[in-house]
Motif scaffolding. Sequence first.
Motif, PDB file in Angstrom:
ATOM      1  N   TYR A 244       0.810  -1.216   0.000  1.00 17.25           N
ATOM      2  CA  TYR A 244       0.000   0.000   0.000  1.00 17.25           C
ATOM      3  C   TYR A 244       0.844   1.267   0.000  1.00 17.25           C
ATOM      4  O   TYR A 244       0.487   2.276  -0.618  1.00 17.25           O
ATOM      5  N   MET A 245       2.008   1.234   0.673  1.00 20.34           N
ATOM      6  CA  MET A 245       2.871   2.408   0.701  1.00 20.34           C
ATOM      7  C   MET A 245       3.390   2.778  -0.679  1.00 20.34           C
ATOM      8  O   MET A 245       3.634   3.953  -0.970  1.00 20.34           O
ATOM      9  N   ASP A 246       3.566   1.784  -1.532  1.00 21.43           N
ATOM     10  CA  ASP A 246       4.020   2.058  -2.900  1.00 21.43           C
ATOM     11  C   ASP A 246       2.981   2.901  -3.649  1.00 21.43           C
ATOM     12  O   ASP A 246       3.310   3.905  -4.282  1.00 21.43           O
TER      13      ASP A 246
ATOM     14  N   ALA B  62       0.746   8.173  -5.416  1.00 19.74           N
ATOM     15  CA  ALA B  62      -0.335   9.158  -5.314  1.00 19.74           C
ATOM     16  C   ALA B  62       0.204  10.508  -4.850  1.00 19.74           C
ATOM     17  O   ALA B  62      -0.178  11.563  -5.380  1.00 19.74           O
ATOM     18  N   ARG B  63       1.090  10.483  -3.872  1.00 17.82           N
ATOM     19  CA  ARG B  63       1.683  11.726  -3.377  1.00 17.82           C
ATOM     20  C   ARG B  63       2.461  12.448  -4.481  1.00 17.82           C
ATOM     21  O   ARG B  63       2.406  13.680  -4.585  1.00 17.82           O
ATOM     22  N   LEU B  64       3.199  11.678  -5.259  1.00 17.40           N
ATOM     23  CA  LEU B  64       3.969  12.274  -6.351  1.00 17.40           C
ATOM     24  C   LEU B  64       3.047  12.949  -7.360  1.00 17.40           C
ATOM     25  O   LEU B  64       3.288  14.082  -7.782  1.00 17.40           O
ATOM     26  N   TYR B  65       1.981  12.251  -7.760  1.00 19.63           N
ATOM     27  CA  TYR B  65       1.033  12.836  -8.716  1.00 19.63           C
ATOM     28  C   TYR B  65       0.364  14.085  -8.128  1.00 19.63           C
ATOM     29  O   TYR B  65       0.210  15.102  -8.810  1.00 19.63           O
ATOM     30  N   ALA B  66      -0.031  13.998  -6.867  1.00 20.40           N
ATOM     31  CA  ALA B  66      -0.703  15.139  -6.238  1.00 20.40           C
ATOM     32  C   ALA B  66       0.228  16.338  -6.164  1.00 20.40           C
ATOM     33  O   ALA B  66      -0.176  17.474  -6.449  1.00 20.40           O
TER      34      ALA B  66
ATOM     35  N   ALA C 170      -5.091  -2.060  -1.015  1.00 26.31           N
ATOM     36  CA  ALA C 170      -3.925  -2.951  -1.122  1.00 26.31           C
ATOM     37  C   ALA C 170      -3.644  -3.758   0.137  1.00 26.31           C
ATOM     38  O   ALA C 170      -2.948  -4.764   0.073  1.00 26.31           O
ATOM     39  N   ASP C 171      -4.174  -3.323   1.277  1.00 27.03           N
ATOM     40  CA  ASP C 171      -3.877  -4.013   2.543  1.00 27.03           C
ATOM     41  C   ASP C 171      -5.182  -4.365   3.236  1.00 27.03           C
ATOM     42  O   ASP C 171      -5.719  -3.596   4.029  1.00 27.03           O
ATOM     43  N   ASP C 172      -5.679  -5.561   2.952  1.00 21.11           N
ATOM     44  CA  ASP C 172      -6.966  -5.984   3.513  1.00 21.11           C
ATOM     45  C   ASP C 172      -6.893  -6.210   5.025  1.00 21.11           C
ATOM     46  O   ASP C 172      -7.908  -6.105   5.723  1.00 21.11           O
ATOM     47  N   ALA C 173      -5.709  -6.507   5.523  1.00 22.92           N
ATOM     48  CA  ALA C 173      -5.587  -6.877   6.934  1.00 22.92           C
ATOM     49  C   ALA C 173      -5.566  -5.676   7.874  1.00 22.92           C
ATOM     50  O   ALA C 173      -5.823  -5.817   9.065  1.00 22.92           O
ATOM     51  N   ASN C 174      -5.263  -4.498   7.344  1.00 23.25           N
ATOM     52  CA  ASN C 174      -5.116  -3.322   8.201  1.00 23.25           C
ATOM     53  C   ASN C 174      -5.810  -2.112   7.597  1.00 23.25           C
ATOM     54  O   ASN C 174      -5.994  -2.028   6.384  1.00 23.25           O
TER      55      ASN C 174
END
Length: 493
Positions: free
Chosen positions: A269-271, A276-280, A298-302
């Motif tokens: 998810y961090m990727d 997203a941060r770069l595009y924004a 991307a991270d169903d567990a958390n």
Amino acid sequence: MKIRFLSAICFSFLLSASLYAQEPLSSDLTQQIEKIAAQIKDNPDAAEDGFNELLKGKNKKNASLLAAIGKAYLDNGKTDIAKEYAEDARKADSKNGASYVLNGDIALSVKDVGTACGYYEQAILFDENCFEAYYKYANAYIGVNPQLSVNMLLKLKEKHPDELRVDRELANAYYQMGSYSKAKQVFDEYMKKGQPDVQDYSRYSMLLYLNKDYAQSLEMVNKGLSMEADNHLLKRLKMYDLYETKAYAEGIQASDVFFADPSNPDYVYMDYLYRARLYAANNEIDKAMVEFDKAMKADDANVHPEIAKEASEAMQKVQNYPEAIRLYKQYLDEMKDKAEVTDLFMFGRLYYMAAGALSAAAADTTQAEAPVVAAVDTIQMKAYLIEADTIFAQVAERVPNNYLGNFWRARTNAMLDPETTQGLAKPYYEKALAVLEQNPKASKNILIECESYLGYYYFVKEEYEQSKVYWEKILAIDPENATAKQALEGLQP
């Protein structure tokens, strides 16, 4: 949470497969053991015959050889046979550390950390140069009690100051303790004196990233990529570091390289969040929102509330307030009782800004459109302002000694009552002013805003003497304030 997550995906200091102590076995014997061990699973009888052949003659009592054979069986899941060889090695030479290391490995294979480390300590007791025992002890305790790992590695470093690899493992132990600056410090030593490989550059650049030394991390990333251009971790860190160093266009290019294989299972998810941060940051908001959505899924567990919050901020950037509000509400819902009063305050401001945007849009509407648009916008604007007022009231209740809740209630109600005919903002400006006047460091501009409203309110009510009080207060703060001067001139008999 973020840091811990990164530790799982990016920063795994593993013990080297090679032994760090003096190798008691010849390279020829080692090669023979490896060749025979390859038959253990498919042809165990042949493997047994091969090992028996190795143990003939003078090798029969070779404790290191017996332990190495036992390790070969342990690595192939033959624990009972490994135990037999460990006992044979101990009987052959009770002061040879190899048998104790093997017993420790056997205990560790069933997750009995305490017993394993007891054996590693015995190995060190009989042979203080048994580097393998130090490292295995440290690695066993790294996730249980990293301070014990640090203590053992410092003991090794004290006895063998020239043993460079100890710094790599110390860095891991300090990292597990959350001592990132110490981890960086000891790894610095290794990078200066050792001969770093790609794995070392990966580890070091990750440590630098975690220590917020983004520029230096990027430098190490590039050195590592010059050795292995397709290294997944290094490509990830390059994207992260370029964002943190504000090289947004280059960061987007790096993200394209990193995401070149859409079927790669190692994206986390961090990727997506960094992309997203770069595009924004590069004002490509539509693309950013696609990546924010991927990050959320991307991270169903958390649950990662910061994603919704950052996505909301991106929507604010393009003044898409309905979507910004929806995403911020999602953030608050995900935070639950961890949400702070500042989060609540920012939520109220979003509603206020949404109302302000509608007000500005109505002012720009063409005359032909005005009747219909104005009616719709007025209803929606009022709804936004009522919601903002409700939220700011909660802020004021939670932090009564802070002026912000009542101050923003005042601004909100002033927008609901633009002609000041009802004086809706009056009680809130008064409450905010009462708090501000107790603070000698209060903002002059905010004080003047409160006093200007109250001065004008009393002017509209034709209570001129009371109006003068507030205009004079403004001049006491700002003697050249043109509005206050003009108001007082108009109030002269």
